[in-house]
Design an enzyme around this catalytic site. Structure first.
Site, PDB file in Angstrom:
ATOM      1  N   ASP A   6       0.869  -1.173   0.000  1.00  0.00           N
ATOM      2  CA  ASP A   6       0.000   0.000   0.000  1.00  0.00           C
ATOM      3  C   ASP A   6       0.914   1.233   0.000  1.00  0.00           C
ATOM      4  OD1 ASP A   6      -2.099   1.773   0.042  1.00  0.00           O
ATOM      5  OD2 ASP A   6      -3.182   0.780   1.671  1.00  0.00           O
TER       6      ASP A   6
HETATM    7  C1  NOJ Z   1      -3.997   3.965  -0.049  1.00  0.00           C
HETATM    8  C2  NOJ Z   1      -5.159   3.009  -0.038  1.00  0.00           C
HETATM    9  O1  NOJ Z   1      -5.164   2.317   1.185  1.00  0.00           O
HETATM   10  C3  NOJ Z   1      -5.154   2.032  -1.201  1.00  0.00           C
HETATM   11  O2  NOJ Z   1      -6.345   1.298  -1.170  1.00  0.00           O
HETATM   12  C4  NOJ Z   1      -4.996   2.766  -2.487  1.00  0.00           C
HETATM   13  O3  NOJ Z   1      -5.052   1.881  -3.576  1.00  0.00           O
HETATM   14  C5  NOJ Z   1      -3.687   3.544  -2.467  1.00  0.00           C
HETATM   15  N1  NOJ Z   1      -3.699   4.491  -1.354  1.00  0.00           N
HETATM   16  C6  NOJ Z   1      -3.434   4.295  -3.753  1.00  0.00           C
HETATM   17  O4  NOJ Z   1      -4.295   5.365  -3.834  1.00  0.00           O
END
Ligand code: NOJ
Length: 791
Positions: free
Chosen positions: A284
């Protein structure tokens, strides 16, 4: 999404707070995270054997610097980017959010959210949604869709992102994951199952830092015992891996004390080892807190690559140049790096992304505030594709259908719905009308209907059919009068009889909503903007009050038994066709068939599994979320404690009536060993877990006088060890029936469905003793059941 990278400066402590006292034994009963090394190499087993050969050939041509680039994101046109290697004819990878839309895009559709999708209980619709979403990602030149979501699953009613995922039931979520992934990947787009794993709260999901970067406290640790991990939180990811998901995104939280993206037990042991995952583990955004430890712990791709952890400055990366350095100084074996890239490139070849994949739409780059052009570190992103391509096709029709078929009819006194050609309609509530703050909503705005929640899981609307607009359109055809009152404060504080002329209207339609977003847990289960008082105020006057909620999930609905509240519809976040979908249901063009994918309790205090909301300690390790309820979340908990609820999991009314008869349970194999014989692991784990051992049949009849669909559900009571839930969903089938018609449904029970995770054997085991097979129309409306020993 931006918020995901910011420190949590101040934590608001809501009324339901779970505070970890300073003397909490950290990890306690959960023990420690056993080290699992080395990271298993991909073999391509399970259908990717041809693609892995191409991937290996690609890797063999790469320089070490190219390899380091390949595992490290970089600022570019998309939310996540892998730089092109022009010399090898590799165009790079474009990764885009998210779960209900390609978010950073123009001319794209906003689909119903995950929670809505789950409420359809309709495998085919879920698959079709995946296909349509995949086509939009592809059309915009995005190789990797950062969806679907199995975590959060919904341990807590308050978790801010439950709506992005599907349901607190792992079986239902597992089916939704599989159908979504197979749909998305059927059009050649890589799906990403996220967030691995036990990512069940937003509060303190990231570490907190001082302004100078000094760590204050680490992320919350989800402390989960082995059995619960397998039977609840891993379960839907097993479906995802079985369906050939290309990537899995590791989560922000720690798992049993160790960060998810460097957790060797969860990535090497559970994901790549036990589940046989052949794709790549992607972090993430900003979830990486080490270089070598993460790589050895099983992480294959660092996203977004190099980024300051507590600011938005690109530069520092645990990967990138550090990978080159570590290989050169001998601390990292090149074979591990090669496996990382092999894992990244195998799904790319498997899905044919090396041939004829559309170019990135340059408009996405302009909309990308995450890594605007000024931050790009390379000229290799050449955006020659056509700008602002319209990828919506005819998806509006599917969105409208899913919106209607995901609307759960919770109450329908005296068959008030479908509406019988009302000539005077009063519409109430700030959720009825147009959005006043634009079409890319990231805040809890007062005026306007909610079609999605906020954060990286939102979408950029190109149009939005509001309930008010759709009701007006229908009323115009019918020659009906529509009066509107959209100010919640006015409604809640007025004698409504003084507002409406002439009185009384045939029906009062009240539209109320609940916002939820990434990086925040919900503070309350009340409707927003004093919605509960709005309903009370309207119902005090209007004897035919119909309530529609557009909500992220669970609301407390204190007005549920008000005699003037004749109908309640939970419409969740239904996407861009929201108004058309609800009008289809209100007027009966669509007979509701959706079912609640969670339970609504009688009282707010009845819920368990609350998020940890604050700590009474400055210990950097103080943030702990002990999943002490183990397997007892949602209906499993209410059943185990024998508690009454307001509306149970699986519940939803229809304009027709249905009956079930003729339960038949058949053994599908000769003999059933308690533990499956060893077979080499394939994607999804031991292939024997997916073998059908029993089938259960029943006949469903539409006994009403309107055609419509219903969802027979199979719940199994497994005679497992202490802590086994009283019953667990193990099958469902949506069936459409003309009035008076019957059909036979069949549920296939796989070995996994009849097993518990034996923590001593470290295997799935079918227990001795009597199982109960119960078929009904909800978790508490069981019509047929039978008990037998299955071994
Ligand atoms: C953080 C989020 O938790 C995740 O779900 C997402 O895909 C990424 N940011 C990218 O935006």
């Amino acid at each position: 999404m931006l918020s995901s990278l910011l420190p949590i400066a101040a934590l608001v402590v809501p009324a339901f707070a779970v505070v970890q006292p300073s003397n909490t034994t950290i990890l306690g009963q959960y023990g420690h995270v056993p080290p699992v090394y080395p990271s298993p190499n991909a073999t391509g087993v399970g259908g990717w054997e041809g693609a892995i050969v191409k991937a290996r050939a690609f890797v063999s041509q790469m320089t070490l610097e190219e390899k380091a680039d390949m595992v490290t994101g970089t600022p570019g046109p998309c939310v996540g980017n892998i730089v092109p290697i022009l010399r090898l004819g590799f165009s790079g990878l474009c990764l885009q959010d998210g779960p209900l839309s390609i978010r950073v895009a123009d001319y794209a559709s906003v689909f119903p959210a995950g929670v809505s999708t789950a409420a359809t209980f309709d495998r085919d619709l879920i698959y079709q949604r995946g296909v349509a979403m995949g086509a939009e990602f592809r059309g915009k030149g995005s190789h990797v869709a950062l969806t679907p979501v199995a975590s959060p699953m919904g341990r807590s009613a308050y978790a801010g992102r439950n709506w992005e995922g599907f349901s607190p039931d792992p079986y239902l979520t597992g089916v939704c994951m599989a159908e979504s992934i197979e749909g998305i990947q059927s059009v050649g787009v890589q799906a990403t199952a996220k967030h691995w794993v036990a990512n069940e709260q937003e509060t303190q999901r990231n570490p907190s830092y001082e302004a100078d970067g000094t760590l204050i406290q680490e992320s919350v640790s989800s402390n989960v015992d082995d059995r619960t991990m397998h039977e609840l939180y891993m379960w839907p990811f097993a479906n995802a891996v079985k369906s050939g998901v290309s990537s899995v995104m590791c989560s922000y939280n720690r798992i049993n004390g160790s960060y998810a993206c460097e957790n060797s037990k969860s990535q090497n042991g559970l994901l790549k080892g036990e589940l046989g995952f052949q794709g790549y583990s992607m972090s993430d955004w900003g979830g990486v807190h080490s270089g070598l430890s993460s790589i050895e712990g099983g992480l294959d791709m660092n996203m977004p690559g190099g980024i300051g952890l507590y600011g938005m400055t690109w530069g520092h990366s645990y990967f990138g140049g550090n990978v080159t350095l570590a290989v050169n100084n001998g601390s990292l074996d090149l074979s591990r790096v090669d496996d990382m890239i092999t894992r990244i490139m195998t799904p790319y070849y498997f899905l044919g992304q090396d041939v004829g994949f559309p170019e990135i739409d340059p408009s996405g780059a302009d909309l990308n505030t995450f890594s605007p052009k000024s931050t790009w570190l390379t000229d290799d992103f050449v955006l020659n594709g056509r700008r602002s391509r319209d990828v919506r096709a005819d998806h509006g029709e599917l969105i409208r259908q899913i919106g209607a078929e995901s609307t759960v009819l919770l109450k329908n006194l005296n068959n008030t719905l479908p509406l019988k050609a009302p000539t005077s309609i009063a519409v109430f509530g700030n959720d009825a009308g147009p959005d006043t703050q634009g079409f890319y909503n990231q805040v809890d705005f007062e005026y306007g209907t909610l079609s999605s929640g906020g954060g990286s899981g939102t979408g950029r609307l190109t149009y939005l059919v509001t309930p008010l607009e759709a009701i007006n359109a229908k009323a115009q055809i019918d020659g009906a009068l529509v009066q509107q009152f959209l100010n919640n404060t006015l409604i809640a504080t007025s004698d409504v009889s003084t507002l409406v002329i002439p009185t009384p209207p045939d029906v009062c339609l009240v539209f109320v909503k609940t916002w939820a977003e990434e990086a925040k847990d919900r503070q309350s289960l009340d409707l927003d903007w004093d919605g509960n008082s709005v309903v009370e105020s309207v119902a005090a006057y209007c004897a035919n009050t119909v309530v529609v909620t557009h909500s992220s999930g669970i609301n407390n609905l204190p007005f549920a038994n008000h005699p003037n509240v004749t109908a309640i519809l939970a419409a969740h976040y239904s996407g861009q066709e929201s108004g058309n979908s609800i009008v289809d249901v209100l007027y009966g063009a669509v007979n509701p068939s959706a079912k609640l994918p969670y339970t609504i309790a009688l009282e707010d205090d009845d819920y368990n599994g609350l998020p940890t909301t604050s700590v009474e300690s400055s210990d950097p390790d103080a943030w702990q979320a002990n999943f002490d309820e183990k397997l007892e979340i949602d209906y499993r908990y209410f059943d185990a404690k024998n508690m009454s609820v307001l509306y149970e999991f699986g519940f939803g009314l229809s304009y027709s009536t249905f009956e079930l008869a003729s339960l038949k349970i058949s053994k599908a194999v000769e003999s059933i060993p308690a533990v499956a014989d060893f077979q080499p692991t394939a994607p999804g784990g031991n292939p024997a877990l997916w073998d059908t051992l029993y089938t259960v049949n029943a006949t469903v009849t539409n006994t009403g006088d309107v055609s419509g669909a219903t969802v027979p559900q199979l719940y199994v009571t497994i005679p497992g060890p202490v802590g086994t839930p009283p019953k667990q969903l193990r099958g469902f089938e949506k069936v459409f029936l003309e009035a008076g018609a019957s059909s036979e449904v069949q549920f296939s029970l796989m070995r996994r469905d009849l097993s518990y995770w034996d923590v001593i054997l470290q295997e799935w085991a079918v227990p001795e003793g009597n199982f109960t097979f119960a078929v009904g129309f909800s978790s508490r409306d069981i019509k047929l059941s039978a008990s037998l020993a299955v071994l």
